[in-house]
Design an enzyme around this catalytic site. Structure first.
Site, short mmCIF file in Angstrom:
data_model
loop_
_atom_site.label_atom_id
_atom_site.label_comp_id
_atom_site.label_asym_id
_atom_site.label_seq_id
_atom_site.Cartn_x
_atom_site.Cartn_y
_atom_site.Cartn_z
N GLU A 239 15.63 20.24 -5.07
CA GLU A 239 15.33 18.83 -5.35
C GLU A 239 14.94 18.64 -6.81
OE1 GLU A 239 12.04 15.83 -5.71
OE2 GLU A 239 11.54 17.35 -4.22
N ARG B 165 7.26 24.65 -9.44
CA ARG B 165 6.14 23.90 -8.85
C ARG B 165 4.88 24.16 -9.65
NH1 ARG B 165 6.20 21.56 -3.93
NH2 ARG B 165 8.05 22.77 -3.36
N SER C 254 13.65 12.22 -6.31
CA SER C 254 13.55 11.46 -5.07
C SER C 254 13.52 9.98 -5.44
CB SER C 254 12.28 11.81 -4.29
OG SER C 254 12.38 13.08 -3.70
N ARG D 215 -0.74 17.47 -10.16
CA ARG D 215 -0.80 17.59 -8.70
C ARG D 215 -1.50 18.89 -8.33
NH1 ARG D 215 5.31 15.55 -6.89
NH2 ARG D 215 5.20 13.55 -7.99
N ARG E 105 12.06 20.73 -13.98
CA ARG E 105 13.11 21.20 -13.07
C ARG E 105 14.49 21.05 -13.70
NH1 ARG E 105 11.53 20.52 -6.72
NH2 ARG E 105 9.38 21.24 -6.93
#
Length: 426
Positions: free
Chosen positions: A348, A276, A351, A261, A390
């Site tokens: 988070e 991130r 999801s 990403r 994460r």
């Protein structure tokens, strides 16, 4: 992608749902494009019918000896022969304009999705597990990680910001986490393991909703392919352009892949550490089901992700995202947020979204019930099970010891040949 017929039937309801997501009304514009397209289709159909009728009448006029009438009919047929290709081209352009407009509009939120603008308006559903109680001030992972093998400096020197070299004990933990997640989903929850392509074509990322609006979030290769931002793209596209039998559903896929990403919209966020990254690994779940089954499947997939956190004995909570915080293709999303004691906050880690038939329309993925001639669009769902990096951060922070070592969660010890503690390098 939305069904223009549904918008045509109830434009006010469509605009009201869009408004909940913070978007301006769009029904009037879409219906105007649709009316233009339908008018051109009608004109082309009428012209083709008249051309066929006139062509037949030419012979009848000649048989009667009426050359004047025959000549007039031949002139009309010649004019229609020239006009019809132009009409077809106009109709194609009008259809493309309508589809392009529809392609930029997000999925509509389900009725139980809370209204809001951002993560501050998300709704807490449940909290699980007990936060660890330390006799010392817990450290953040970017301080704990380097002695265990999170080499931020070398990664950045090699590839730039948001790249990390993972070595030694951290690399072993990273590999163990990914395999544990995949084994749990495949062995305990019935997901088929898949090793999918990491490079995909335009139509694949269009199908799952990253194109055309979010190309800046992706990396593209020199030959025009896209690096997947998540295995959702590859796994969901397994069913594109196909009509499945109802008996073949549900389909459940899981894959452990690198993800890429650009983080174009995340400037200034999580610049330190391993939260991130431009490149990371994630275990992805995708389910393909009938419309009637999608509600239960959303809950099932969320529980599957929760089960991994529970087995790792990590405290977490489930959040229902508000209308302003959901992704483009989602009709409802649950976020799982893991507790990070070093940061003293939840972050988070998964999801899980139901996309209803939104992606299926973009991919033309359908199914047919036994005994029926008509087809229906499948429903697609996707979720993280989990983000490996994460989860590594969560293990480091929740299992840290005063001496800088990290206790290994019991569930991971078989993957580390019984090792129960990761020791920092001298």
């Amino acid at each position: 992608m939305h069904d223009i017929r549904t918008i045509r039937d109830n434009p006010a309801a469509f605009d009201a749902a869009l408004s909940r997501r913070g978007f301006d009304a769009a029904a009037d514009h879409l219906l105007a494009l649709d009316e233009k397209r339908r008018s051109l289709i009608s004109e082309a159909q009428a012209g083709q019918a008249r051309r066929n009728e006139a062509s037949k009448a030419i012979g009848a006029a000649k048989a009667k000896g009426d050359e004047q009438a025959a000549q007039a009919l031949m002139t009309e047929v010649a004019e229609l022969k020239q006009r019809l290709p132009a009409l077809e081209a106009e109709e194609k352009a009008a259809s493309e304009e309508l589809n392009a407009a529809l392609a930029t509009i997000p999925n509509l939120p389900m009725g139980d999705v809370p209204e809001g603008e951002d993560e501050d308006d998300n709704a807490l559903i449940a909290t699980h597990g007990d936060k660890p109680d330390f006799s010392f001030a817990p450290k953040e992972h970017d301080e704990l990680g380097p002695p265990l093998g999170l080499d931020f400096e070398t990664g950045a020197a090699m590839s730039g910001a948001r790249f990390t070299l993972v070595r030694g004990a951290a690399a072993r933990l990273h590999r163990a986490l990914g395999q544990f997640m995949l084994d749990t989903l495949a062995g305990e929850h019935g997901f088929e393991q898949v090793v999918p392509p990491l490079l995909v074509r335009d139509e694949a990322v269009f199908g799952t909703g990253q194109l055309p609006k979010f190309s800046e979030d992706l990396f593209r290769t020199t030959d025009g392919r896209w690096l997947i931002p998540t295995a959702e793209v590859s796994l969901t596209n397994i069913v594109r352009d196909h009509i499945w039998g109802e008996e073949e559903l549900p389909m459940r896929f899981a894959a452990l892949t690198p993800c890429f990403r650009s983080e174009a919209g995340a400037a200034g966020r999580d610049t330190r550490g391993y939260i991130r990254q431009h490149q990371f690994e994630k275990v992805e779940m995708v389910s393909v089901v009938t419309p009637e089954a999608s509600e239960d499947e959303h809950e099932r997939m969320t529980v599957c992700a929760e089960d991994i956190l529970t087995r790792l004995d990590l405290p977490f909570r489930r959040m229902k995202l508000c209308t302003g915080d959901m992704g483009f293709t989602a009709a409802r999303t649950y976020d799982l947020e893991v507790w990070l004691p070093g940061q003293d906050r939840y972050r988070e880690i998964s999801s899980v979204s139901t996309c209803t038939d939104f992606q299926a329309r973009r991919m033309n993925a359908r199914f047919r019930r036994e005994g029926e001639k008509t087809t229906r669009f499948v429903h697609t769902l996707n979720g993280s099970g989990l983000a490996v990096g994460r989860t590594l951060v969560a293990v480091l922070e929740n299992y840290q010891q005063a001496d800088g070592s990290v206790s290994v969660p019991v569930a991971l010890r078989p993957y580390l040949k019984g090792l129960d503690r990761l020791e920092p390098a001298a």
